[in-house]
Scaffold this motif. Structure first.
Motif, PDB file in Angstrom:
ATOM      1  N   HIS A 112       0.702  -1.235   0.339  1.00 55.62           N
ATOM      2  CA  HIS A 112       0.509   0.788  -0.151  1.00 55.62           C
ATOM      3  C   HIS A 112       1.031   0.990  -0.227  1.00 55.62           C
ATOM      4  CE1 HIS A 112      -3.374   2.805   0.885  1.00 55.62           C
ATOM      5  NE2 HIS A 112      -2.779   3.208   1.146  1.00 55.62           N
ATOM      6  N   HIS A 166      -6.947  10.000   0.197  1.00 53.99           N
ATOM      7  CA  HIS A 166      -5.214   9.697  -0.453  1.00 53.99           C
ATOM      8  C   HIS A 166      -6.012  10.811  -1.887  1.00 53.99           C
ATOM      9  CE1 HIS A 166      -6.204   5.394   0.805  1.00 53.99           C
ATOM     10  NE2 HIS A 166      -4.642   5.638   1.510  1.00 53.99           N
ATOM     11  N   HIS A 186      -3.542  11.490   6.445  1.00 55.75           N
ATOM     12  CA  HIS A 186      -3.370   9.747   6.443  1.00 55.75           C
ATOM     13  C   HIS A 186      -1.803  10.859   4.759  1.00 55.75           C
ATOM     14  CE1 HIS A 186      -3.861   6.006   5.209  1.00 55.75           C
ATOM     15  NE2 HIS A 186      -3.717   6.208   4.286  1.00 55.75           N
ATOM     16  N   HIS A 190       1.321   8.456   5.011  1.00 57.91           N
ATOM     17  CA  HIS A 190       2.229   7.696   3.446  1.00 57.91           C
ATOM     18  C   HIS A 190       3.949   8.398   3.545  1.00 57.91           C
ATOM     19  CE1 HIS A 190      -0.708   5.184   1.070  1.00 57.91           C
ATOM     20  NE2 HIS A 190      -1.039   5.142   2.242  1.00 57.91           N
TER      21      HIS A 190
HETATM   22 ZN   LIG Z   1      -3.163   4.980   2.764  1.00 62.86          ZN
END
Ligand SMILES: [Zn+2]
Ligand SMILES: [Zn+2]
Length: 417
Positions: A112, A166, A186, A190
């Motif tokens: 991911h 995202h 988020h 990442h």
């Molecule tokens: Zn994610």
């Protein structure tokens, strides 16, 4: 009942198209053809495997619920649904956190994170091996008596919620960023910058991170570098799924002490036994020298690869619709064929010297498979369109190669003197 993912896919694609339109208007390119194809291929592969593995995971859950539930909870109570969603999100927090803090779980979750872009397609970049250990983290729900149907539905809600976060096109949202998982917090999750590592694990609620001390707000004016330390350097979906398992296996073989062999599996990612690290050293990580993996890809081939991906998405949706009525052998053969096509497609986007030969073999395998299968009607139409596209691009590529303009270059070729 059809797999709900089948209904979600058109929504995902429409939202990605909208995000692409917004980024074009703002002049901030965040989509690259090869990266998007890689992420969607990984999403497809994860669904192909899940068609089989989720049955095993759900089977274990149901067994525990039937035989060990402390008290049976009714599926027709709204409180049970709300409580189950909260409890699921809590279990997800710990699964996700352990997915970053324990090597063998990171091996599954790393998929991911290996995109070096951050857009809605990154959300679909899902692991194919998550069911190996993921089910363990949800057994408390079975023990508490959450019925399997409620468990499956709240799990789907938790997963689908995470799609929209995202994106780089939505900025900070004030109080929302401190209560719920959001695009801003988020993005931090990442990042591979020091201040981003091992932060913001929440699925729906980011409150869990604030409760357990893993919350970090996005910093204004500090660019986030997306991706993983120890760059994947490939668009191959199999490699993306297996590379950390391979690293762990290498260290288990190299290290001498039995206790270290075990520790390799459960240590924090980054820890390696000293003897294994000495025998197979890794290059030092340096953020300032980070360069995205982006082998040059002629625009026409990128477009062709996107068209081929669209064909594979159509076949994958068909697979998900029919797999419950296929026997195990036919189901595995169908999934295997789509998986092999995805791997071949990744070679195309890496613009390997063998790209043309691989494309010819991929095309022949597709025609043969549809000819041998009992499928009639639309698969032939889709395949005919795909073949037409392949033929056009093959002619284009051959002519370009004759002119010497677009010869695939070996990435390891020494620079011209
Ligand atoms: Zn994610
Ligand atoms: Zn993660």
């Amino acid at each position: 009942m059809l797999d709900p993912i089948i209904y979600a896919v058109p929504v995902f694609l429409a939202m990605m198209a909208a995000e692409y339109a917004v980024e074009r208007r703002r002049g901030e390119p965040v989509y690259r053809a090869a990266d998007t194809i890689s992420s969607l291929s990984l999403g497809i592969l994860s669904q192909l495997v899940a068609a089989f593995s989720k049955l095993a995971a759900l089977g274990i859950y149901t067994l525990v619920w039937q035989h060990a539930a402390i008290w049976p909870l009714p599926a027709d109570s709204a409180w049970v649904w709300v409580g189950a969603l909260l409890a699921y999100d809590f279990c997800y927090y710990w699964l996700h956190r352990m997915g970053h803090e324990v090597n063998i779980l990171w091996a599954a979750h790393v998929v991911h994170h290996s995109s070096e872009e951050y857009n809605l397609s990154t959300a679909l970049r899902q692991t194919a091996t998550g069911h190996l250990f993921g089910w363990l983290f949800y057994l408390p729900l079975a023990l508490a008596g959450v019925p399997p149907l409620v468990f499956v539905v709240v799990g789907l809600i938790d997963l689908l919620y995470q799609f929209w976060v995202h994106t780089r096109q939505v900025g900070k949202l004030g109080w929302f960023d401190r209560v719920f998982c959001s695009p801003s917090n988020h993005r931090v999750h990442h990042g591979q910058n020091d201040w981003c590592l091992d932060r913001n694990y929440g699925g729906i609620l980011i409150l869990w991170d604030r409760l357990f001390g893993t919350f970090t707000e996005e910093r204004d004016g500090e660019a986030i570098v997306y991706g993983i330390r120890g760059q994947l350097g490939s668009f191959d979906p199999l490699r993306a799924n297996l590379h950390v398992y391979a690293d762990l296996w290498r260290d288990i073989r190299l290290t001498r002490r039995g206790s270290d062999k075990l520790r390799v599996l459960f240590a924090h990612p980054g820890w390696r036994p000293a003897d294994a690290a000495a025998a197979a050293p890794k290059p030092a990580w340096d953020l300032s020298r980070f360069e995205r993996y982006a082998p040059p890809l002629p625009a026409a081939w990128g477009l062709h690869a996107l068209l081929q991906l669209a064909v594979l998405i159509a076949f994958s949706l068909h697979f998900l619709a029919v797999v419950p009525s296929l026997g195990l052998g036919a189901g595995l053969a169908y999934a295997g064929l789509i998986g092999a096509q995805l791997v071949a497609l990744s070679r195309l986007t890496e613009w390997r010297p063998a790209a043309l030969r691989i494309e010819a073999a991929r095309w022949a395998a597709g025609v043969l498979a549809v000819a041998l299968s009992p499928l009639h009607g639309w698969p032939w139409l889709v395949l005919a369109l795909a073949s037409g596209s392949s033929a056009v691009w093959a002619v284009w590529a051959l002519r370009a190669m004759q002119r010497g303009a677009a010869l695939p270059v070996r990435r390891s070729a020494p620079p011209a003197a």
